[in-house]
Design a protein around this motif. Sequence first.
Motif, PDB file in Angstrom:
ATOM      1  N   TYR A 239      83.024  56.484  48.224  1.00 52.47           N
ATOM      2  CA  TYR A 239      81.740  57.016  48.694  1.00 52.47           C
ATOM      3  C   TYR A 239      81.042  57.782  47.575  1.00 52.47           C
ATOM      4  CZ  TYR A 239      78.638  59.465  52.017  1.00 52.47           C
ATOM      5  OH  TYR A 239      77.550  59.965  52.693  1.00 52.47           O
ATOM      6  N   LEU A 240      81.793  58.609  46.875  1.00 54.53           N
ATOM      7  CA  LEU A 240      81.236  59.403  45.777  1.00 54.53           C
ATOM      8  C   LEU A 240      80.817  58.506  44.621  1.00 54.53           C
ATOM      9  CD1 LEU A 240      80.649  62.243  44.680  1.00 54.53           C
ATOM     10  CD2 LEU A 240      83.029  62.362  43.902  1.00 54.53           C
ATOM     11  N   ALA A 241      81.621  57.489  44.310  1.00 52.36           N
ATOM     12  CA  ALA A 241      81.325  56.593  43.190  1.00 52.36           C
ATOM     13  C   ALA A 241      80.007  55.856  43.400  1.00 52.36           C
ATOM     14  CB  ALA A 241      82.467  55.591  43.010  1.00 52.36           C
ATOM     15  N   ARG A 242      79.775  55.379  44.606  1.00 51.52           N
ATOM     16  CA  ARG A 242      78.533  54.645  44.870  1.00 51.52           C
ATOM     17  C   ARG A 242      77.310  55.555  44.735  1.00 51.52           C
ATOM     18  NH1 ARG A 242      79.574  49.614  46.825  1.00 51.52           N
ATOM     19  NH2 ARG A 242      81.697  49.230  47.581  1.00 51.52           N
ATOM     20  N   TRP A 243      77.463  56.811  45.112  1.00 55.23           N
ATOM     21  CA  TRP A 243      76.355  57.758  44.954  1.00 55.23           C
ATOM     22  C   TRP A 243      76.043  57.979  43.476  1.00 55.23           C
ATOM     23  CZ3 TRP A 243      76.812  63.388  43.822  1.00 55.23           C
ATOM     24  CH2 TRP A 243      75.590  64.047  43.910  1.00 55.23           C
ATOM     25  N   LEU A 244      77.076  58.054  42.645  1.00 54.91           N
ATOM     26  CA  LEU A 244      76.889  58.335  41.226  1.00 54.91           C
ATOM     27  C   LEU A 244      76.156  57.217  40.494  1.00 54.91           C
ATOM     28  CD1 LEU A 244      80.363  59.924  40.363  1.00 54.91           C
ATOM     29  CD2 LEU A 244      78.178  61.105  40.644  1.00 54.91           C
ATOM     30  N   LEU A 245      76.206  55.993  41.021  1.00 53.29           N
ATOM     31  CA  LEU A 245      75.545  54.871  40.348  1.00 53.29           C
ATOM     32  C   LEU A 245      74.047  55.099  40.191  1.00 53.29           C
ATOM     33  CD1 LEU A 245      77.250  51.729  41.927  1.00 53.29           C
ATOM     34  CD2 LEU A 245      77.745  52.822  39.734  1.00 53.29           C
ATOM     35  N   MET A 246      73.434  55.846  41.093  1.00 52.17           N
ATOM     36  CA  MET A 246      71.988  56.049  41.044  1.00 52.17           C
ATOM     37  C   MET A 246      71.547  56.889  39.843  1.00 52.17           C
ATOM     38  SD  MET A 246      71.371  58.788  44.156  1.00 52.17           S
ATOM     39  CE  MET A 246      69.603  58.873  43.880  1.00 52.17           C
TER      40      MET A 246
ATOM     41  N   ALA B 220      83.038  52.429  36.952  1.00 49.84           N
ATOM     42  CA  ALA B 220      82.947  51.321  35.990  1.00 49.84           C
ATOM     43  C   ALA B 220      82.971  49.976  36.704  1.00 49.84           C
ATOM     44  CB  ALA B 220      84.097  51.409  34.987  1.00 49.84           C
ATOM     45  N   SER B 221      83.846  49.845  37.708  1.00 48.59           N
ATOM     46  CA  SER B 221      83.967  48.586  38.443  1.00 48.59           C
ATOM     47  C   SER B 221      82.693  48.276  39.224  1.00 48.59           C
ATOM     48  CB  SER B 221      85.160  48.665  39.392  1.00 48.59           C
ATOM     49  OG  SER B 221      85.248  47.509  40.199  1.00 48.59           O
ATOM     50  N   TYR B 222      82.145  49.290  39.906  1.00 50.20           N
ATOM     51  CA  TYR B 222      80.918  49.071  40.662  1.00 50.20           C
ATOM     52  C   TYR B 222      79.750  48.751  39.739  1.00 50.20           C
ATOM     53  CZ  TYR B 222      83.358  51.089  44.728  1.00 50.20           C
ATOM     54  OH  TYR B 222      84.224  51.332  45.750  1.00 50.20           O
ATOM     55  N   SER B 223      79.715  49.386  38.576  1.00 51.22           N
ATOM     56  CA  SER B 223      78.647  49.116  37.599  1.00 51.22           C
ATOM     57  C   SER B 223      78.713  47.672  37.121  1.00 51.22           C
ATOM     58  CB  SER B 223      78.765  50.067  36.403  1.00 51.22           C
ATOM     59  OG  SER B 223      78.628  51.402  36.806  1.00 51.22           O
TER      60      SER B 223
END
Length: 321
Positions: free
Chosen positions: A280-287, A305-308
Amino acid sequence: MNRIDRLTAILIQLQGKPRIPMEDFEERFGVSRRTIFRDLKSLMEAGVPIGGDAGEGYFIVDGYHLPPVVFNKEEAAALLLGAKLIEQNADSQIAKNFQEAMYKIKAVLKCHDREFLDTLEQSISVIASPTVTNFGFPDSHIAEIQMALAARKIIQIRYHSNYKDQTTDRKVAPLGLVYYSSRWHLIGYCHLRTDLRDFRTDRIQSLNILSDNYHPEDHPNYLEFLQRMIGGTDANEATIRFSKKVTRFIQDQKYHYGFVEEHAEGDVVEMKFITPHYEYLARWLLMFIEEATVVSPPKLQGLVASYSQGLITHHQKYFTS
């Protein structure tokens, strides 16, 4: 608060509950126990039938009724603010009930206070969400749920689950009515699932209050259940550095992601988060793209890194050479 106002407030408080512990008076008024004793004695000498003691608490003898209460303009203004919020965050029946209560409140105000309230009402607005604006707030059966909660009555509901796209009939012991994530939720013991469940009230298609009673102490604590369900059971720590130019835009957002503390280091602000879900936190950081850097833990670094990389792969067809 002067003594006359405090005596009136004590009388109103006694009228509002079956029994009031001495500690409640001390906490509310910020005075000593001896002062409260003197105030109670003065009320009794004035003819108010007060019973009880410091150990068990105090009460007004049945049959005594407080004279009509008059609100001052500050109290009426606070209720007006509540009415504005209720209009956009409750179903039509509750909004109607509150509107009727506001008419009665205005009726007992002094003339100049009514003018004050009318002027204030024109200057306060609560903007509804697009869903409410376009479709109207759904009938959430909140008034019936309130009645069942107060009377400790089991309810029969027909409930539609969006997750399973399934409608079922349930017998539920209602334990709590909670507003979170912009919705009203009924937390209750479901006889069908033999466990606590969270029911969104706008998905209750019908509701009947049954004659059967229940005892809340026979069931788990609904607030603990809700806390586990919303926050998860794990507490994971994360440290993230943000550039100062973006921190001013996330002052409210960060609390939704478990923000704990922060300190500035030059052009960056290092923040500590406690989160049950790194995903949840990782997806927020992508913005934030390059304006946020995960310091720790490695698991969160890997997720970002994976989500990016996933975003790059997904949108690769739009890239030009």
